[in-house]
Design a protein around this motif. Structure first.
Motif, PDB file in Angstrom:
ATOM      1  N   ASN A   1      27.558  74.270 -35.512  1.00  7.63           N
ATOM      2  CA  ASN A   1      28.150  75.570 -35.160  1.00  7.63           C
ATOM      3  C   ASN A   1      27.957  75.881 -33.680  1.00  7.63           C
ATOM      4  O   ASN A   1      28.866  76.382 -33.004  1.00  7.63           O
ATOM      5  CB  ASN A   1      27.534  76.677 -36.018  1.00  7.63           C
ATOM      6  CG  ASN A   1      27.929  76.560 -37.473  1.00  7.63           C
ATOM      7  OD1 ASN A   1      28.989  76.016 -37.788  1.00  7.63           O
ATOM      8  ND2 ASN A   1      27.098  77.064 -38.367  1.00  7.63           N
TER       9      ASN A   1
ATOM     10  N   LYS B   1      30.380  73.750 -31.696  1.00  7.21           N
ATOM     11  CA  LYS B   1      31.741  74.285 -31.774  1.00  7.21           C
ATOM     12  C   LYS B   1      31.906  75.518 -30.886  1.00  7.21           C
ATOM     13  O   LYS B   1      32.926  75.688 -30.194  1.00  7.21           O
ATOM     14  CB  LYS B   1      32.068  74.637 -33.223  1.00  7.21           C
ATOM     15  CG  LYS B   1      32.291  73.420 -34.106  1.00  7.21           C
ATOM     16  CD  LYS B   1      32.606  73.833 -35.534  1.00  7.21           C
ATOM     17  CE  LYS B   1      32.801  72.619 -36.418  1.00  7.21           C
ATOM     18  NZ  LYS B   1      33.081  73.003 -37.822  1.00  7.21           N
ATOM     19  N   LYS B   2      30.896  76.381 -30.870  1.00  6.57           N
ATOM     20  CA  LYS B   2      30.965  77.561 -30.000  1.00  6.57           C
ATOM     21  C   LYS B   2      31.006  77.153 -28.527  1.00  6.57           C
ATOM     22  O   LYS B   2      31.740  77.732 -27.718  1.00  6.57           O
ATOM     23  CB  LYS B   2      29.762  78.465 -30.259  1.00  6.57           C
ATOM     24  CG  LYS B   2      29.817  79.209 -31.574  1.00  6.57           C
ATOM     25  CD  LYS B   2      28.606  80.109 -31.742  1.00  6.57           C
ATOM     26  CE  LYS B   2      28.649  80.842 -33.083  1.00  6.57           C
ATOM     27  NZ  LYS B   2      27.463  81.712 -33.264  1.00  6.57           N
ATOM     28  N   TYR B   3      30.226  76.128 -28.173  1.00  8.35           N
ATOM     29  CA  TYR B   3      30.215  75.665 -26.779  1.00  8.35           C
ATOM     30  C   TYR B   3      31.552  75.029 -26.404  1.00  8.35           C
ATOM     31  O   TYR B   3      32.063  75.219 -25.292  1.00  8.35           O
ATOM     32  CB  TYR B   3      29.077  74.672 -26.582  1.00  8.35           C
ATOM     33  CG  TYR B   3      28.962  74.142 -25.188  1.00  8.35           C
ATOM     34  CD1 TYR B   3      28.402  74.912 -24.177  1.00  8.35           C
ATOM     35  CD2 TYR B   3      29.452  72.871 -24.867  1.00  8.35           C
ATOM     36  CE1 TYR B   3      28.308  74.419 -22.892  1.00  8.35           C
ATOM     37  CE2 TYR B   3      29.356  72.379 -23.587  1.00  8.35           C
ATOM     38  CZ  TYR B   3      28.783  73.165 -22.593  1.00  8.35           C
ATOM     39  OH  TYR B   3      28.714  72.682 -21.315  1.00  8.35           O
ATOM     40  N   GLN B   4      32.158  74.283 -27.337  1.00  6.94           N
ATOM     41  CA  GLN B   4      33.443  73.659 -27.052  1.00  6.94           C
ATOM     42  C   GLN B   4      34.548  74.697 -26.912  1.00  6.94           C
ATOM     43  O   GLN B   4      35.468  74.532 -26.097  1.00  6.94           O
ATOM     44  CB  GLN B   4      33.801  72.670 -28.155  1.00  6.94           C
ATOM     45  CG  GLN B   4      32.941  71.410 -28.164  1.00  6.94           C
ATOM     46  CD  GLN B   4      33.270  70.495 -29.318  1.00  6.94           C
ATOM     47  OE1 GLN B   4      34.035  70.874 -30.209  1.00  6.94           O
ATOM     48  NE2 GLN B   4      32.686  69.296 -29.312  1.00  6.94           N
ATOM     49  N   LYS B   5      34.499  75.774 -27.670  1.00  7.12           N
ATOM     50  CA  LYS B   5      35.527  76.814 -27.602  1.00  7.12           C
ATOM     51  C   LYS B   5      35.295  77.790 -26.451  1.00  7.12           C
ATOM     52  O   LYS B   5      36.133  78.664 -26.202  1.00  7.12           O
ATOM     53  CB  LYS B   5      35.561  77.590 -28.919  1.00  7.12           C
ATOM     54  CG  LYS B   5      36.065  76.754 -30.084  1.00  7.12           C
ATOM     55  CD  LYS B   5      36.042  77.569 -31.368  1.00  7.12           C
ATOM     56  CE  LYS B   5      36.541  76.741 -32.549  1.00  7.12           C
ATOM     57  NZ  LYS B   5      36.524  77.501 -33.820  1.00  7.12           N
ATOM     58  N   GLY B   6      34.175  77.663 -25.751  1.00  5.80           N
ATOM     59  CA  GLY B   6      33.890  78.554 -24.635  1.00  5.80           C
ATOM     60  C   GLY B   6      33.246  79.856 -25.034  1.00  5.80           C
ATOM     61  O   GLY B   6      33.129  80.770 -24.206  1.00  5.80           O
ATOM     62  N   LEU B   7      32.852  80.002 -26.287  1.00  4.87           N
ATOM     63  CA  LEU B   7      32.203  81.229 -26.725  1.00  4.87           C
ATOM     64  C   LEU B   7      30.765  81.307 -26.259  1.00  4.87           C
ATOM     65  O   LEU B   7      30.172  82.391 -26.268  1.00  4.87           O
ATOM     66  CB  LEU B   7      32.254  81.340 -28.251  1.00  4.87           C
ATOM     67  CG  LEU B   7      33.662  81.360 -28.873  1.00  4.87           C
ATOM     68  CD1 LEU B   7      33.580  81.359 -30.387  1.00  4.87           C
ATOM     69  CD2 LEU B   7      34.439  82.587 -28.374  1.00  4.87           C
TER      70      LEU B   7
ATOM     71  N   ARG C   1      34.613  72.959 -15.887  1.00  4.13           N
ATOM     72  CA  ARG C   1      35.374  73.672 -16.920  1.00  4.13           C
ATOM     73  C   ARG C   1      35.364  75.195 -16.700  1.00  4.13           C
ATOM     74  O   ARG C   1      36.330  75.882 -16.966  1.00  4.13           O
ATOM     75  CB  ARG C   1      34.769  73.365 -18.297  1.00  4.13           C
ATOM     76  CG  ARG C   1      35.038  71.935 -18.751  1.00  4.13           C
ATOM     77  CD  ARG C   1      34.349  71.681 -20.071  1.00  4.13           C
ATOM     78  NE  ARG C   1      34.503  70.280 -20.476  1.00  4.13           N
ATOM     79  CZ  ARG C   1      33.881  69.757 -21.534  1.00  4.13           C
ATOM     80  NH1 ARG C   1      33.106  70.515 -22.281  1.00  4.13           N
ATOM     81  NH2 ARG C   1      34.077  68.472 -21.841  1.00  4.13           N
TER      82      ARG C   1
END
Length: 297
Positions: free
Chosen positions: A186, A189-195, A297
């Motif tokens: 989780n 995924k948050k790091y990949q989505k920029g959250l 990024r």
């Protein structure tokens, strides 16, 4: 079926009544006259005759019979023989039996001693058991098998409990690992989505692995050298510490007498033709490249 049974009962009763009528045992009202029971007689002469027929004339040592009259109670000797024992009183009746037997023993012991018959059990006397050795061996084997069965069942219970506890611990470990894996996925995924811009979960994983390594190293250090190494140290002596001998100390850090800036900054003779500082040509590490990519990024 009820009618058949009723007819059978009626036929049987009729036949019985007819037989009683033929004997003349019926009276008006269909009552059977019963014969009177014979009266009991106390035939003393007949009993004595029978006793004299089967009595054997044997010596007293073969018969060992003692006949005594009624024994008077020593507590109340003034009581008459008729009022000495109340047949309705169980306690008095049993006590009279006890006194009678005691008086018979006291009368028989002198006669036995006179005939040189031993009356005491010898010291090395062993009474014969009611059951044989084979029967006792069977009982012993049965008890032993029963005890072994109980021990086996107890061991099986303990093994089942241990397996149950082991499965419980294993499921808890698997659940904890799955939970940690899920949390890490989780976070990724948050790091990949920029959250989120934090990579703390990687640091936590590394610190946990390092902590495990340190713990194992500390355990190894606590054990110390093995027996072979200790024997050689005792025999040949300890050669001194080798690992960490080139580490800086406080004195070597403060001592700058041997410091040469030209050698340290690559400015000595023959160093100018290599294109300046060699640190610029060095490739950045993996962690630095990841940070550079995250900043881009």
């Amino acid at each position: 079926s009820d009618s058949d049974s009723g007819s059978e009962d009626s036929s049987l009763s009729d036949s019985e009544l007819q037989e009683a009528f033929s004997r003349g045992a019926l009276k008006p009202g269909l009552n059977v006259v019963l014969e009177e029971r014979p009266k009991r007689r106390n035939d003393v002469d007949g009993l004595k005759l029978c006793l004299s027929e089967f009595r054997q004339q044997l010596p007293w040592v073969e018969r060992l019979d003692v006949t005594l009259g009624q024994v008077v109670d020593p507590v109340s000797p003034s009581a008459s023989s008729k009022d000495a024992v109340d047949p309705e009183n169980d306690f008095q009746r049993e006590m009279s039996f006890y006194r009678q037997a005691q008086a018979a023993v006291l009368d028989a012991l002198p006669r036995l001693r006179k005939l040189q018959v031993p009356t005491r059990r010898p010291d090395d006397y062993f009474a014969e058991m009611a059951k044989s050795d084979q029967q006792m061996q069977k009982i012993r084997q049965k008890l032993k098998s029963k005890q072994e069965a109980m021990e086996r069942s107890e061991r099986a219970k303990q093994l089942r409990a241990m397996r149950k506890y082991g499965k419980k611990v294993q499921t808890e470990i698997l659940q904890r690992r799955q939970k940690e894996k899920k949390n890490m996925l989780n976070a990724v995924k948050k790091y990949q989505k920029g959250l989120s811009d934090k990579l703390d979960f990687l640091d936590e994983e590394q610190t946990s692995s390092q902590g495990n390594k340190k713990g194992s190293a500390s355990q190894r250090m606590k054990k110390g050298p093995n027996a072979k190494r200790r024997y050689k140290n005792q025999k040949f002596g300890f050669g001194g510490k080798k690992k960490g001998s080139k580490w800086n100390t406080k004195e070597s850090f403060n001592d700058v007498s041997s410091f040469r800036p030209k050698v340290a900054h690559n400015k000595g003779p023959g160093k100018a033709g290599k294109g300046g500082n060699c640190q610029l040509n060095k490739r950045p590490g993996k962690r630095a490249r990841q940070k550079m990519k995250s900043r881009a990024r």
